[in-house]
Design an enzyme around this catalytic site. Structure first.
Site, mmCIF file in Angstrom:
data_model
loop_
_atom_site.group_PDB
_atom_site.id
_atom_site.type_symbol
_atom_site.label_atom_id
_atom_site.label_comp_id
_atom_site.label_asym_id
_atom_site.label_seq_id
_atom_site.Cartn_x
_atom_site.Cartn_y
_atom_site.Cartn_z
ATOM 1 N N CYS A 195 -26.528 -12.203 -20.338
ATOM 2 C CA CYS A 195 -26.256 -13.512 -19.727
ATOM 3 C C CYS A 195 -27.086 -13.773 -18.475
ATOM 4 C CB CYS A 195 -24.775 -13.652 -19.398
ATOM 5 S SG CYS A 195 -24.270 -12.706 -17.941
ATOM 6 N N CYS A 234 -23.275 -6.892 -18.480
ATOM 7 C CA CYS A 234 -22.011 -7.036 -17.745
ATOM 8 C C CYS A 234 -20.955 -6.092 -18.327
ATOM 9 C CB CYS A 234 -21.463 -8.453 -17.886
ATOM 10 S SG CYS A 234 -22.451 -9.726 -17.098
ATOM 11 N N CYS A 248 -28.100 -9.023 -15.921
ATOM 12 C CA CYS A 248 -27.491 -8.689 -17.205
ATOM 13 C C CYS A 248 -28.450 -9.086 -18.330
ATOM 14 C CB CYS A 248 -26.159 -9.415 -17.364
ATOM 15 S SG CYS A 248 -25.494 -9.342 -19.046
ATOM 16 N N GLY A 263 0.788 -1.226 0.000
ATOM 17 C CA GLY A 263 0.000 0.000 0.000
ATOM 18 C C GLY A 263 0.817 1.271 0.000
ATOM 19 N N CYS A 274 -19.205 -12.223 -19.415
ATOM 20 C CA CYS A 274 -20.532 -12.273 -20.017
ATOM 21 C C CYS A 274 -20.570 -13.300 -21.145
ATOM 22 C CB CYS A 274 -20.904 -10.891 -20.545
ATOM 23 S SG CYS A 274 -22.657 -10.687 -20.872
HETATM 24 ZN ZN LIG Z 1 -23.625 -10.602 -18.711
#
Ligand SMILES: [Zn+2]
Ligand SMILES: Nc1ncnc2c1ncn2[C@@H]1O[C@H](COP(=O)(O)OP(=O)(O)OP(=O)(O)O)[C@@H](O)[C@H]1O
Ligand SMILES: [Mg+2]
Lengths: 252, 273
Positions: free
Chosen positions: B240, B262, B237, B28, B268
């Protein structure tokens, strides 16, 4: 008597040829209000900055609660500055975050100490706004929408929210109208008494010193020329410079 | 004119690798490096490209995404750049990639041990908006003095009623350093936590590299009573049917038609019927 909360000895600081502090010693006890008075350029602000660890003296020592402030790590000093100490600046812009709401300004020290509960932070912020006599419905407003006196009261709330033990104030009523000054001084006096704070306050205003301070320290050319209980110093000044200071105020 | 392998000369790559090793050793923490001029303007991922160029080898398989998509101009040209200069195979499949360079997304498929994800970072300093002085923000990191960041979250809630910024929501790495996750959606933040893959971040303009080693704790900043809770559009989505992926809103015609799909195109396509 108990030990002083802060005790400084032999503080000397030069800026080139200017000796801003010249062998200055000063102590403050828990719950005590000490006013530092003196003409412009006499080293008052420099002294506050050295005492609060924001500037380093060329020589001398500052003890806080028995610890050598100069020997602390920067992390240690910052922890003190945001937990046990507070600093109220003459110009509210130096002491406030102008782009952050009043609530955020007051809450910052709580959050810096690890407080992660939004509701509690907000509750404290609201209660502190009330204590400094600002309407609670201003909680989400930005400081620039506040008057000069309100900004100064906000700065005080932001500083006192963590209930520090020692507050440094550098001419907190400096830029304000006389009537606004009087109200702010009353507020400071009430809060200091209520919370039992120790306060080191720099002021040009002898009347303010008389109202607030238990003790007065008079500075000139980087030296402490006189110090004592407020009434004694103002009613029976020993040093010729203090006599001049007091009479010029009375004459004004 | 001929170029070195992966474009950068060996001395530069060594210097960048040293910065990466240091970054991995201090999770970090932003490590400055001597960024080189790249054949792309800043803002096109030069920081990420320099990191990728320094770690890539002939056996690597590279995937590049821009906002989740493999087929944007930017992603395509970076992929071609490395295919040409480093002779590596490229892929659009997250599962097949050994290095994934990304702008603004983390793939939906859980990354595996041995994979490396390289983020392109426009602004590495999470405190920059609050503390523009670099000397001071460096000091705040050194002292782990992050109250200021919490103030920003406070302001978000006071103004908008929510603690999660939609993008670039700051994280604490390994309980020590405050870090900008780069402008990924807050939705992706939880994927960074204890991720089995190595995460490297490159900021070209600001000349900073930082890293999160595998399995390191990454916690999104929040309040106890306003826990971190990123938003996802409440739709499946349209292609999909996924209900757990990050969605892009797509305008489908000029009469206000729109659909949610997506943002991770590979994810997807793998799921689509
Ligand atoms: Zn999708
Ligand atoms: N950073 C600095 N660099 C150079 N000289 C300085 C610096 N700070 C203060 N001084 C000088 O040190 C002396 C004391 O300054 P200081 O600000 O402490 O005075 P003061 O008593 O607070 O004055 P005022 O009442 O005007 O605020 C002055 O001569 C000032 O010019
Ligand atoms: Mg001054």
């Amino acid at each position: 008597m108990s030990a002083p909360l802060m005790q400084a000895t032999g503080l000397t600081l030069n800026f080139g040829r200017i000796r801003a502090l010249d062998d200055v010693g000063i102590s403050i006890w828990p719950g005590e209000v000490v006013a530092i008075v003196g003409e412009s350029g006499s080293g008052k602000s420099t002294l506050l900055r050295v005492l609060s660890g924001q500037a380093q003296a060329d020589a001398g020592q500052v003890l806080y609660d028995g610890q050598d402030v100069g020997a602390m790590t920067e992390a240690g000093r910052r922890r003190l500055l945001r937990a046990e100490w507070g600093f109220v600046h003459q110009n509210p812009r130096d002491g406030l975050r102008m782009a952050v709401s009043a609530g955020g300004n007051i809450g910052e020290r709580l959050m810096a100490q690890g407080n992660c509960h939004y509701g509690n932070i907000r509750k404290s912020a609201a209660s502190w706004l009330q204590k400094v006599e600002i309407e609670v419905d201003r909680l989400d407003d930005l400081p620039r929408t506040f008057s000069g006196g309100m900004q100064q009261r906000l700065q005080i709330a932001r500083t006192l929210v963590t209930e520090p033990r020692l507050i440094f104030m550098d001419e907190p009523t400096g830029g304000l109208d006389v009537s606004v000054q009087a109200r702010l001084l009353d507020l400071i006096r009430a809060l200091v008494a209520e919370l039992g704070l120790a306060v080191l306050i720099v002021t040009h205003d002898i009347a303010a010193a008389r109202l607030l301070a238990h003790r007065i320290v008079v500075m000139r050319h980087g030296r402490v020329v006189e110090e004592g209980l407020t009434d004694r110093v103002l009613d029976d000044p020993q040093h010729p410079y203090t006599q001049l200071l007091v009479t010029s105020v009375l004459a004004a | 004119m001929t170029y070195s392998y992966a474009f950068l000369d060996e001395a530069t790559k060594r210097m960048i690798r040293r910065a990466i090793l240091k970054a991995v050793a201090i999770p970090g923490h932003q490590v400055p490096f001597g960024a080189r001029e790249m054949p792309l303007p800043y803002g096109w991922g030069t920081g990420g490209i320099q990191v990728t160029a320094s770690i890539i080898g002939r056996s690597d398989v590279l995937k590049v995404i821009d906002q989740g998509a493999d087929d944007t101009t930017n992603a395509v040209s970076i992929r071609r750049f490395f295919a040409r200069t480093a002779g590596v195979a490229t892929t659009t499949h997250t599962a097949e990639a050994s290095i994934i360079q990304t702008r603004h997304r983390i793939p939906e498929r859980v990354l595996q041990p041995g994979q490396i994800i390289v983020y392109q970072v426009p602004m590495p300093e999470p405190l920059s908006r609050l503390e523009p002085r670099v000397v001071e923000s460096t000091k705040l990191h050194a002292l782990a003095d992050y109250g200021l960041m919490q103030v920003r979250l406070y302001e978000d809630i006071a103004r908008h009623g929510r603690s999660a910024s939609a993008y670039n929501h700051p994280v604490m790495v390994n309980g020590r350093y405050l870090m900008s996750p780069s402008p990924i959606p807050a939705f992706d933040n939880p994927k960074m936590d204890r991720m089995p893959a190595l995460q490297l971040f490159g900021a070209g303009r600001e000349k900073r590299i930082y890293a999160v080693p595998p399995y390191t704790s990454v916690k999104s900043l929040d309040f106890e009573d306003h826990p971190f809770d990123p938003i996802r559009a409440p739709h499946p989505c349209a292609i999909c049917g996924a209900t757990d992926s990050y969605l892009d809103e797509i305008v489908t015609d000029d009469v206000g038609g729109r659909m949610f799909v997506c943002s991770d195109t590979d994810h997807c396509e793998e799921r689509a019927p």
